[in-house]
Structure formats: structure tokens, C-alpha cells
Design a protein around this motif. Structure first.
Motif, PDB file in Angstrom:
ATOM      1  N   ARG B  50      19.172 -39.071 -45.230  1.00  0.00           N
ATOM      2  CA  ARG B  50      19.553 -40.466 -45.470  1.00  0.00           C
ATOM      3  C   ARG B  50      20.644 -40.595 -46.540  1.00  0.00           C
ATOM      4  N   VAL B  51      20.988 -39.481 -47.136  1.00  0.00           N
ATOM      5  CA  VAL B  51      22.151 -39.467 -48.029  1.00  0.00           C
ATOM      6  C   VAL B  51      23.355 -39.127 -47.146  1.00  0.00           C
ATOM      7  N   GLU B  52      24.299 -40.042 -47.050  1.00  0.00           N
ATOM      8  CA  GLU B  52      25.357 -39.919 -46.047  1.00  0.00           C
ATOM      9  C   GLU B  52      26.055 -38.552 -46.055  1.00  0.00           C
ATOM     10  N   ASP B  53      26.373 -38.024 -47.243  1.00  0.00           N
ATOM     11  CA  ASP B  53      27.083 -36.748 -47.335  1.00  0.00           C
ATOM     12  C   ASP B  53      26.279 -35.571 -46.790  1.00  0.00           C
ATOM     13  N   TRP B  54      24.995 -35.773 -46.664  1.00  0.00           N
ATOM     14  CA  TRP B  54      24.106 -34.694 -46.221  1.00  0.00           C
ATOM     15  C   TRP B  54      23.411 -35.040 -44.918  1.00  0.00           C
ATOM     16  N   LYS B  55      23.980 -35.992 -44.229  1.00  0.00           N
ATOM     17  CA  LYS B  55      23.385 -36.534 -43.019  1.00  0.00           C
ATOM     18  C   LYS B  55      22.960 -35.454 -42.021  1.00  0.00           C
ATOM     19  N   TYR B  56      23.831 -34.451 -41.822  1.00  0.00           N
ATOM     20  CA  TYR B  56      23.541 -33.445 -40.799  1.00  0.00           C
ATOM     21  C   TYR B  56      22.922 -32.168 -41.384  1.00  0.00           C
ATOM     22  N   THR B  57      22.863 -32.113 -42.714  1.00  0.00           N
ATOM     23  CA  THR B  57      22.283 -30.931 -43.355  1.00  0.00           C
ATOM     24  C   THR B  57      21.265 -31.435 -44.365  1.00  0.00           C
ATOM     25  N   ASP B  58      20.065 -31.583 -43.877  1.00  0.00           N
ATOM     26  CA  ASP B  58      18.994 -32.145 -44.690  1.00  0.00           C
ATOM     27  C   ASP B  58      18.416 -31.025 -45.554  1.00  0.00           C
ATOM     28  N   LEU B  59      18.951 -30.907 -46.757  1.00  0.00           N
ATOM     29  CA  LEU B  59      18.576 -29.776 -47.603  1.00  0.00           C
ATOM     30  C   LEU B  59      17.097 -29.834 -47.977  1.00  0.00           C
ATOM     31  N   ARG B  60      16.595 -31.054 -48.119  1.00  0.00           N
ATOM     32  CA  ARG B  60      15.188 -31.186 -48.498  1.00  0.00           C
ATOM     33  C   ARG B  60      14.284 -30.581 -47.419  1.00  0.00           C
ATOM     34  N   ALA B  61      14.677 -30.797 -46.142  1.00  0.00           N
ATOM     35  CA  ALA B  61      13.870 -30.249 -45.049  1.00  0.00           C
ATOM     36  C   ALA B  61      14.156 -28.753 -44.855  1.00  0.00           C
ATOM     37  N   LEU B  62      15.418 -28.365 -45.046  1.00  0.00           N
ATOM     38  CA  LEU B  62      15.799 -26.966 -44.792  1.00  0.00           C
ATOM     39  C   LEU B  62      15.301 -26.027 -45.883  1.00  0.00           C
TER      40      LEU B  62
END
Lengths: 252, 438
Positions: B50-62
Motif C-alpha cells: 500500500r506504499v506506492e513506491d513498493w506497490k509491486y515489491t511488498d517487502l513486509r510480505a517478502l
């Protein structure tokens, strides 16, 4: 044994029947012209021989040197000696002509159990063949056909033919888009390759090309089958009278 | 206002907080900068979709967990690093070796430094107020990955190239992960290339396959006026790795700057580049090639910020995606109000080799000047069947024909690299990747 024997060939594209029981025999050393009106199936025949995927053979047989050609993948057919000179040669940005030629030649040699060519040997062969066709070395370093004129693309097809030394050359409307000078260069290139152990299927709409590449036999293709066969004078007859009679003959 | 209220922390966030509390006293220098950066992280948490800059790379999930900070490499680790960077022998660069994030002078080639070149350990330099002043200020950002790097950075290198110095050999920074117990590595480097100087900096990140480790690396690079700088980063981590990289570049006037990112390997890669054009008349090429397979995920996020006008920038990114891989490109061109005559063009092309692969592309233009030429293009598609047939009809087997086409596709980006030895090495890398694929 004939080099190429096509028996009762039926081919459809996208469910539409294009070849309709075609029979054709091409002997070793022969130059066979295939003429016919637009939509008669000339290009379909060329692509089926080379093994293009979208063409579905529903019936019939193609024997190359007695072997079932249709069972082979396109690259295997090429290694056996089938060569299609494309009507519209494609541009391949990023693949230098030299790389393309070397990869193709060595892949074929490998499949035939021959040694790969050394770099100097390969270069000499390419430069020799290119020189005869008036192809500049600079063009060989560029991407395949990228920025080439229509005539240059066709000369490049003949260069590939000369280098790969096929046993059956299928020329698909090689004259399309060529001016008279380019037509001469390309035709001379083809004529130099005529040999007793090599046959040509020259597909064309016009007799003009056949003034330069003189055929041994002329077949008229109409509605997906051979409607008539004759000598080289048949081409002139067609030029004078047009294809109308063949279109009507089959339609009726 | 961005600081979302998030009372529940993930396991990784909790582990990072505990690690910072326990180990900050041992980390070299920069105590107040570390505290501030860590506060930034604690407020934002790991970035998520939900942070636009990380939209496709969800670091919290990864990033399910945070690995413990890597210990100093022991003799076994150092022995494994002996041949690190050997794949780039043709480049004949000056090796600067980091093992598990620690600069190792004994493995580095520091003899006969060219005049005007200085190479130091970041761990030692971080106490120097002059370094502290520069660090984090080349291109300031509140990016959370950079904040984490600032909080935890253990070592790295400080490279200075004096005005007018011309390095004859490329500098080759080898970041090697030795493959011991699962660990996380935070490295921070600072490179300052003086006015009119010439330098090439290659970074290769490598690690043992299958090993589970996390890398957060950051480089701040200053390209002086009239300098000519090439920076090439090769990410070839082991298959289990999570690699987050931040590159901050400030480019002066009338400079030449070439950036290239080559990515093949690692489970998850995030390459973020923040490039700011501070002076007029600069010519820049920012390119990249990414090759992914299996379930690999790689994200290239670029911000090209034109503060000064009259610069030419060309950005070309190519990705080849096989298996169930996912390639992400986010590119933003910003042209500030006074940056007239900016000429900036960006292209991102993805080649999808399987039905399951995914390409995400998000180009953005933010233009506040009225006399500029900017554009972007983005494509995603499969190999052209007609072209493949042309190659096959000449006797080239299907796999080889595909390989030739893929090499040509990637080649358009790699051809932009001026150094012939490096160009050939990367072409070999592509060939090796293709071989592994078939």
C-alpha cells in the motif's frame, strides 16, 4: 527416385482449406516453376515445405528423398537440405548477419555429423559468396536485414542459399519488390547455384522472373492443386492470357 | 502524515528492533544518524504494497524474518572468498573485496594506487566528521530501505578520486557472501569522483547458491563537473538471497555518467536508483538487463530528477522473464521548473518466456518546465513466432533460435557498455543463464 514427391496434399489454415489434393514431382537438378493467381496456394505450398506451424496438413504426403518430410521439424528439414527463400525476409535487430550465418551453418553441419567450420574458413566462404552478390562487408556486421532495401534483403536470401548449399531451394515470389537490376543480380545468383544434384521450386506470379531463371517445367497452381503442366513456353502463354481461365475452370 | 499507526509488528520488524537495541553500541560511528534513521524505520515499518513506491515489491510480505547481523568473517569465510569476482577477470579491475559486508584489505588489490585515488574502510572512516557530513546527503531520501541501511551499516568503502585524476583500471568492488549461517549484511559505500576525473566502478554481488541471507547495500556516488563515470552493478547473489540495493547519485555539470544494472540470481532483488542532475550539459545513460527464472522477483525502481536543465538522459531497461518469475520496473522522470531543455527518454521492455511470468511496469513523468523533450515507452510480450520460424528454417534448432533472440533482446541494453571486456563478460553471463535454462 524423385527428390521431392508430393501426393494428394491437403492443407488448411485457420480451418480454411488452401491446398486441395496437390500432386507434384520435382526431379534432381530440375528447375520447376509454380505459377498461379493470387490465393491459389503458392505461398502455402512454400511454407508447408519449410514446416511453418500454422499450416495444418489434413491429408496427403510429402516425400523428400524418399523420406517423410512432414514428420520433421523445420530445422531438421533445413539440415536435410530444404531451403525456403522468403517472400518477405524478416529483420532481426541485434543478431549480426555473420552470427546468424555461422549459427545456421554450424547447426546444420552438426546435425549432419560434420565438423564445425573454423572461423577463417567460414569468413572466407561468406566473403566469397557475398562478393559475388555485391553485398558489402559492412552489411554483414549489421543486424540481419535491418535497414536493408527490398533488393538487399533478397540478395541476402540468395547469400544464405549459397552458403548453406541446400538440395531443394524453394523461392517464394523472390521477384516481388525488385527492380530490374536487382532482379538480374538475384537471378544470376540463383543460376550460379544450379547443379545436377540440386532442384529449385520457383514460385512466382509473373513470367518476368522466368526470363532470368529459365525453368525446365512450369506448373500452374489453381484452387490448391496443379491445373496444368508444360514447358517454359507456358509461362509466356500465361503472361499473354492471364489466369482467368484457370480460376473459372476450377470454379465451374 | 505518512507515519501510519501500526501497533502490530511483523516478526522481521520485531527482530530488527531487538537487533538495533542490542548491537547499536558496537556499530561503527554515526550514532545520532543511526538513531534518526532507525526512528524513521520504526515509524514506517517495512514497506508494503500500500506504499506506492513498493506497490509491486511488498517487502513486509517478502521478508518473513530478519536474519541476525552477520558476524565478522572467519578464516573459513575468507578462504571461500579467495576467488570472489574471478568471473570478471577480463575486466582487469582493481579488486576491492568485502566478505559478509566487511572490507578485507588482504584480499583486495591496494598496491600502487594511481595518483589521486584513495580507498578506505567505511567502518574506520565513519568516525571522521567529514565523512559523517557527506553520508546520507548526496541525494537525501526518507526511503525506508536506505534508513535501515543507515541504522545498521557495518562497513563498506570510501573511495575518493581527485580532480582531473584518470583511473586507467576499473575499480571492482566485490561483495561476497560466504554462505555460513543465515545472516544479514548491511554495507554502505561512498564514492566521490572529482571534477574532470575519469573512473569506472564495477560492483559485483555474489554468494553461495541456496544459502539464505539478506543484503541491504547502499552506495552514494558523486560525479563531479566534467567527470566521466561509469558505474556497473551486477547482482548475482545465491538463489536464496534477498537483496535490497540503493544507489544515490548526484551528477554535476558537463559530465558523462553511465549506469548499468545487471541482475540474474537471488530470490528477491530490489534495485533502487535515485539520480539527480545538478548541473547543465550532462549526458547520461542509465540501462539495465534482468534475467529471471523460477520464482525469482526483481524490481528496478528509478527516479531521475532533473534539477538543472540541458541534460540528455537515456534510460533503457530490458527484462527476460521465465518460469513464474516477476519483473518490476518503476521509472520516474522529474523535471524541475528551471530544468529547461531537458531531454530524457525512458524505455522498459519485458520479454515473457512463459505463461506464468509477470511483468509490471510503471513509468511516470513529472514535468514542471515547459521546454523539454521527455518520453517513455513500455512493452511486454513473447518472442515473435515468425522470427523464430525464420531462424529455424535456416537450420537453427528451436532452443538455439530462442537463445539467439533473447541475446539480441538483452544485447540492445548491454551494447551501451563502453568497456569491451565487461561487455563480453556480461554477454557470457547471458549465455550461461540461457544454458542453464535449456
Amino acid at each position: 527416385m524423385a527428390l521431392l514427391e508430393i501426393k494428394n496434399l491437403h492443407v488448411s489454415v485457420d480451418g480454411k482449406q488452401i491446398l486441395n489434393g496437390l500432386d507434384l514431382v520435382v526431379e534432381n537438378g530440375q528447375v520447376a516453376a509454380i505459377m498461379g493467381p493470387n490465393g491459389s496456394g503458392k505461398s502455402t505450398l512454400a511454407h508447408v515445405l519449410a514446416g511453418k506451424a500454422d499450416y495444418e496438413v489434413t491429408q496427403g504426403q510429402v516425400l523428400f528423398d524418399g523420406e517423410d518430410l512432414l514428420a520433421l521439424a523445420p530445422d531438421e528439414r533445413a539440415a536435410k537440405g530444404v531451403f525456403l527463400a522468403f517472400q518477405y525476409p524478416l529483420e532481426i535487430p541485434g543478431v549480426a548477419t555473420m552470427t546468424f550465418l555461422r549459427t545456421a551453418l554450424n547447426a546444420q553441419r552438426k546435425k549432419r555429423g560434420q565438423e564445425e567450420l573454423s572461423a577463417p574458413d567460414f569468413n572466407r566462404r561468406v566473403f566469397d559468396a557475398a562478393g559475388k552478390l555485391g553485398i558489402e562487408r559492412d552489411m554483414l556486421r549489421r543486424g540481419v536485414n535491418v535497414g536493408f532495401s527490398g533488393g538487399e534483403k533478397k540478395r541476402n536470401e540468395v547469400l544464405q542459399m549459397a552458403l548453406l548449399e541446400p538440395r531443394l531451394c524453394v523461392l517464394d515470389e523472390t521477384d516481388s519488390g525488385l527492380d530490374i537490376d536487382a532482379l538480374k543480380v538475384v537471378s544470376e545468383g540463383v543460376n550460379r547455384l544450379r547443379a545436377p544434384n540440386r532442384a529449385f521450386v520457383v514460385i512466382t506470379h509473373y513470367q518476368r522472373l522466368l526470363d532470368h531463371i529459365v525453368p525446365d517445367v512450369v506448373h500452374v497452381l489453381s484452387r490448391g492443386r496443379i491445373a496444368r503442366t508444360g514447358g517454359k513456353e507456358l509461362a509466356h502463354e500465361l503472361e499473354a492470357q492471364g489466369y482467368a481461365q484457370y480460376q473459372e475452370a476450377v470454379a465451374s | 502524515m505518512n507515519a501510519e499507526l501500526r501497533p502490530i509488528k511483523t516478526a522481521a520488524e520485531t527482530a530488527l528492533s531487538a537487533a538495533f537495541a542490542a548491537q547499536k553500541a558496537q556499530l561503527p560511528g554515526m550514532a545520532s544518524a543511526r538513531e534518526a534513521a532507525f526512528k524513521r524505520f520504526e515509524a514506517a515499518g517495512l514497506p508494503h504494497r500500500r506504499v506506492e513506491d513498493w506497490k509491486y515489491t511488498d517487502l513486509r510480505a517478502l521478508m518473513r524474518e530478519a536474519k541476525p547481523l552477520a558476524p565478522r568473517p572467519d578464516a573459513v569465510a575468507l578462504a571461500r572468498a579467495k576467488n570472489a569476482g574471478a568471473a570478471f577477470a577480463a575486466v582487469e579491475g582493481r579488486r576491492i573485496v568485502l566478505v559478509d559486508g566487511v572490507f578485507i584489505p588482504e584480499l583486495s588489490d591496494l598496491a600502487a594506487l594511481e595518483p589521486g585515488l584513495s580507498i578506505r574502510s567505511m567502518a574506520l572512516a565513519a568516525g571522521d566528521p567529514a565523512i559523517a557530513e557527506r553520508l546520507g546527503h548526496v541525494v537525501a531520501t526518507d526511503n525506508v530501505a536506505v534508513a535501515l541501511n543507515t541504522a545498521f551499516m557495518a562497513d563498506g568503502v570510501v573511495i575518493d578520486v581527485a580532480e582531473r585524476a584518470a583511473l586507467t583500471r576499473p575499480l571492482h568492488l566485490v561483495a561476497f557472501n560466504s554462505g555460513g549461517a543465515p545472516a544479514s549484511v548491511f554495507t554502505r559505500s561512498l564514492a566521490t569522483i572529482g571534477k574532470g576525473a575519469r573512473a569506472m566502478l564495477i560492483e559485483s554481488h555474489e554468494g553461495a547458491p541456496g544459502n539464505d541471507y539478506q543484503v541491504n547495500t547502499a552506495l552514494e556516488l558523486t560525479v563531479g563537473d566534467e567527470a566521466h563515470v561509469d558505474h556497473v552493478k551486477i547482482t548475482g547473489e545465491g538463489a536464496g538471497a534477498l537483496h535490497v540495493s540503493s544507489l544515490m547519485v548526484a551528477v554535476g555539470a558537463h559530465a558523462r555518467f553511465n549506469e548499468f544494472l545487471f541482475t540474474a540470481g537471488a530470490a528477491v532483488v530490489r534495485n533502487q536508483l535515485f539520480v539527480r542532475f545538478d548541473g547543465e550539459g550532462t549526458v547520461a545513460g542509465i540501462r539495465g538487463a534482468t534475467l529471471l527464472n523460477g520464482r525469482e522477483h526483481a524490481d528496478t525502481t528509478l527516479v531521475a530528477d532533473h534539477v538543472a536543465g540541458d541534460c540528455v538522459a537515456r534510460e533503457v531497461f530490458k527484462s527476460v522473464l521465465d518460469g513464474e518469475s516477476r519483473g518490476v520496473f518503476q521509472g520516474k522522470i522529474i523535471v524541475r521548473p528551471h530544468a529547461q531543455k531537458t531531454d530524457s527518454k525512458m524505455a522498459a521492455h519485458a520479454l515473457l518466456l512463459s505463461e506464468e511470468a509477470e511483468a509490471d511496469s510503471k513509468p511516470e513523468l513529472e514535468i514542471f518546465a515547459d521546454d523539454v523533450q521527455c518520453g517513455h515507452g513500455s512493452t511486454a510480450g513473447a518472442l515473435d513466432d515468425d522470427l523464430l520460424f525464420y531462424l529455424k528454417a535456416r537450420g537453427i534448432p528451436a532452443k538455439e533460435a530462442e537463445a539467439l533472440m533473447i541475446q539480441a533482446f538483452v544485447g540492445e541494453a548491454i551494447d551501451g557498455i563502453e568497456h569491451a571486456g565487461l561487455r563480453d563478460t556480461l554477454i557470457d553471463h547471458v549465455a550461461a543463464w540461457l544454458k542453464k535454462r535449456s
